[in-house]
Write a protein that holds these residues in place. Structure first.
Motif, PDB file in Angstrom:
ATOM      1  N   ALA A 238       0.849  -1.191   0.000  1.00  0.00           N
ATOM      2  CA  ALA A 238       0.000   0.000   0.000  1.00  0.00           C
ATOM      3  C   ALA A 238       0.877   1.231   0.000  1.00  0.00           C
ATOM      4  N   ARG A 239       0.279   2.304  -0.438  1.00  0.00           N
ATOM      5  CA  ARG A 239       0.974   3.584  -0.487  1.00  0.00           C
ATOM      6  C   ARG A 239       0.002   4.656  -0.024  1.00  0.00           C
ATOM      7  N   ARG A 240       0.512   5.592   0.749  1.00  0.00           N
ATOM      8  CA  ARG A 240      -0.249   6.776   1.152  1.00  0.00           C
ATOM      9  C   ARG A 240       0.714   7.947   1.065  1.00  0.00           C
ATOM     10  N   GLY A 241       0.486   8.804   0.085  1.00  0.00           N
ATOM     11  CA  GLY A 241       1.426   9.902  -0.141  1.00  0.00           C
ATOM     12  C   GLY A 241       2.773   9.336  -0.540  1.00  0.00           C
ATOM     13  N   ASP A 242       3.834   9.774   0.143  1.00  0.00           N
ATOM     14  CA  ASP A 242       5.167   9.262  -0.172  1.00  0.00           C
ATOM     15  C   ASP A 242       5.580   8.100   0.727  1.00  0.00           C
ATOM     16  N   LYS A 243       4.657   7.592   1.526  1.00  0.00           N
ATOM     17  CA  LYS A 243       4.936   6.456   2.407  1.00  0.00           C
ATOM     18  C   LYS A 243       4.403   5.170   1.778  1.00  0.00           C
ATOM     19  N   SER A 244       5.177   4.106   1.910  1.00  0.00           N
ATOM     20  CA  SER A 244       4.799   2.806   1.344  1.00  0.00           C
ATOM     21  C   SER A 244       5.011   1.710   2.379  1.00  0.00           C
ATOM     22  N   VAL A 245       4.352   0.601   2.136  1.00  0.00           N
ATOM     23  CA  VAL A 245       4.550  -0.592   2.953  1.00  0.00           C
ATOM     24  C   VAL A 245       4.311  -1.821   2.089  1.00  0.00           C
ATOM     25  N   HIS A 246       5.160  -2.825   2.273  1.00  0.00           N
ATOM     26  CA  HIS A 246       4.943  -4.186   1.793  1.00  0.00           C
ATOM     27  C   HIS A 246       4.870  -5.021   3.064  1.00  0.00           C
ATOM     28  N   PHE A 247       3.918  -5.937   3.132  1.00  0.00           N
ATOM     29  CA  PHE A 247       3.797  -6.705   4.370  1.00  0.00           C
ATOM     30  C   PHE A 247       3.244  -8.097   4.106  1.00  0.00           C
ATOM     31  N   SER A 248       3.539  -8.982   5.040  1.00  0.00           N
ATOM     32  CA  SER A 248       3.006 -10.339   5.053  1.00  0.00           C
ATOM     33  C   SER A 248       2.825 -10.740   6.511  1.00  0.00           C
ATOM     34  N   ILE A 249       1.667 -11.297   6.830  1.00  0.00           N
ATOM     35  CA  ILE A 249       1.391 -11.818   8.168  1.00  0.00           C
ATOM     36  C   ILE A 249       0.856 -13.231   7.979  1.00  0.00           C
ATOM     37  N   ARG A 250       1.568 -14.218   8.552  1.00  0.00           N
ATOM     38  CA  ARG A 250       1.134 -15.599   8.393  1.00  0.00           C
ATOM     39  C   ARG A 250       1.179 -16.328   9.735  1.00  0.00           C
ATOM     40  N   SER A 251       0.269 -17.236   9.935  1.00  0.00           N
ATOM     41  CA  SER A 251       0.253 -18.055  11.145  1.00  0.00           C
ATOM     42  C   SER A 251       1.368 -19.087  11.066  1.00  0.00           C
ATOM     43  N   GLU A 252       2.184 -19.111  12.104  1.00  0.00           N
ATOM     44  CA  GLU A 252       3.295 -20.051  12.143  1.00  0.00           C
ATOM     45  C   GLU A 252       3.966 -19.985  13.517  1.00  0.00           C
ATOM     46  N   PHE A 253       4.574 -21.068  13.944  1.00  0.00           N
ATOM     47  CA  PHE A 253       5.356 -21.122  15.184  1.00  0.00           C
ATOM     48  C   PHE A 253       4.536 -20.727  16.410  1.00  0.00           C
ATOM     49  N   GLY A 254       3.324 -21.206  16.501  1.00  0.00           N
ATOM     50  CA  GLY A 254       2.501 -20.950  17.684  1.00  0.00           C
ATOM     51  C   GLY A 254       2.016 -19.521  17.798  1.00  0.00           C
ATOM     52  N   GLY A 255       2.108 -18.769  16.728  1.00  0.00           N
ATOM     53  CA  GLY A 255       1.677 -17.378  16.706  1.00  0.00           C
ATOM     54  C   GLY A 255       1.621 -16.911  15.270  1.00  0.00           C
ATOM     55  N   VAL A 256       2.208 -15.771  14.999  1.00  0.00           N
ATOM     56  CA  VAL A 256       2.283 -15.258  13.628  1.00  0.00           C
ATOM     57  C   VAL A 256       3.708 -14.812  13.334  1.00  0.00           C
ATOM     58  N   VAL A 257       4.042 -14.828  12.054  1.00  0.00           N
ATOM     59  CA  VAL A 257       5.300 -14.271  11.569  1.00  0.00           C
ATOM     60  C   VAL A 257       4.922 -13.065  10.713  1.00  0.00           C
ATOM     61  N   VAL A 258       5.529 -11.939  11.021  1.00  0.00           N
ATOM     62  CA  VAL A 258       5.234 -10.687  10.338  1.00  0.00           C
ATOM     63  C   VAL A 258       6.495 -10.222   9.611  1.00  0.00           C
ATOM     64  N   VAL A 259       6.353  -9.860   8.335  1.00  0.00           N
ATOM     65  CA  VAL A 259       7.424  -9.244   7.567  1.00  0.00           C
ATOM     66  C   VAL A 259       6.863  -7.929   7.032  1.00  0.00           C
ATOM     67  N   ILE A 260       7.564  -6.849   7.327  1.00  0.00           N
ATOM     68  CA  ILE A 260       7.143  -5.522   6.892  1.00  0.00           C
ATOM     69  C   ILE A 260       8.347  -4.792   6.315  1.00  0.00           C
ATOM     70  N   VAL A 261       8.149  -4.143   5.177  1.00  0.00           N
ATOM     71  CA  VAL A 261       9.128  -3.205   4.632  1.00  0.00           C
ATOM     72  C   VAL A 261       8.388  -1.881   4.517  1.00  0.00           C
ATOM     73  N   THR A 262       8.943  -0.829   5.121  1.00  0.00           N
ATOM     74  CA  THR A 262       8.261   0.459   5.097  1.00  0.00           C
ATOM     75  C   THR A 262       9.239   1.608   5.290  1.00  0.00           C
ATOM     76  N   ASN A 263       8.825   2.769   4.828  1.00  0.00           N
ATOM     77  CA  ASN A 263       9.542   4.011   5.101  1.00  0.00           C
ATOM     78  C   ASN A 263       8.709   4.919   6.008  1.00  0.00           C
ATOM     79  N   CYS A 264       7.717   4.352   6.658  1.00  0.00           N
ATOM     80  CA  CYS A 264       6.795   5.107   7.504  1.00  0.00           C
ATOM     81  C   CYS A 264       7.177   4.967   8.982  1.00  0.00           C
ATOM     82  N   ALA A 265       7.820   5.991   9.525  1.00  0.00           N
ATOM     83  CA  ALA A 265       8.238   5.957  10.930  1.00  0.00           C
ATOM     84  C   ALA A 265       7.038   5.852  11.859  1.00  0.00           C
TER      85      ALA A 265
END
Length: 191
Positions: free
Chosen positions: A87-114
């Motif tokens: 997703a993108r909002r203005g000049d900020k972007s994010v790529h993300f993945s959230i998957r169930s694994e290892f008794g919880g979730v694994v999250v991968v995020i790439v972003t320039n949004c502080a």
């Protein structure tokens, strides 16, 4: 595997290095500082991407907070549908993945949004302990870690565990009712 190939695989081969670099130009990067150590943040400038990468394990209950942070920063109308994407909002972007694994979730995020990273930091996320991540494992029989357990240890648990002081470790182990055999396993892998 190259990080961008892993992201491309997670996002249906659509996130090539060039596309990622185009989504994260140098001028759009916030001045980022004072982040919490966990989840770890890796600056991707060396790959030509002016963004931070976060990869971490979280409890299922914490996943809702991560999804809420993504939705609030990038304007998704229905956070319940978020599992992966870009997703993108203005000049900020994010790529993300959230998957169930290892008794919880694994999250991968790439972003320039502080603001997004700060919201995730404010959640005080902790990964599931090994006895929840690997409920059928016998810790007394574990030698060198391999495969899924090695990935879990190196990328999801060790970055969290290594940042805890003695008091933090005791509180974490108490919170999740650690058994003696798992206590011995963790002490044998002291960082």
């Amino acid at each position: 595997m190259d990080f961008f190939k892993r992201i491309a695989a997670a996002f249906g081969a659509g996130a090539t290095r060039d596309n990622m670099a185009g989504s994260y130009p140098p001028a759009a990067l916030d001045e980022l500082s004072n982040f919490r150590p966990y989840p770890p943040k890796v600056f991707l400038k060396g790959q030509g991407v002016f963004a931070y990468r976060l990869e971490f394990g979280a409890l299922e209950a914490d996943a809702a907070g991560v999804v809420g942070a993504l939705a609030s920063e990038f304007g998704w109308p229905n956070p319940a549908l978020l599992q992966e994407g870009h997703a993108r909002r203005g000049d900020k972007s994010v790529h993300f993945s959230i998957r169930s694994e290892f008794g919880g979730v694994v999250v991968v995020i790439v972003t320039n949004c502080a603001a997004l990273i700060n919201k995730i930091d404010a959640l005080n996320i902790v990964p599931p302990p090994p006895w929840l991540a690997f409920p059928d494992a016998d810790p007394s029989s574990l030698g060198s870690l391999q495969g899924a357990m090695e990935y879990w240890w190196d990328w999801l648990f060790s970055p969290f565990w290594s940042e805890l002081d003695a008091r933090g470790r005791v509180a974490y182990l108490s919170r999740f009712a650690a058994h003696d055999d798992w206590l011995e396993f963790l002490s044998s892998r002291a960082l």
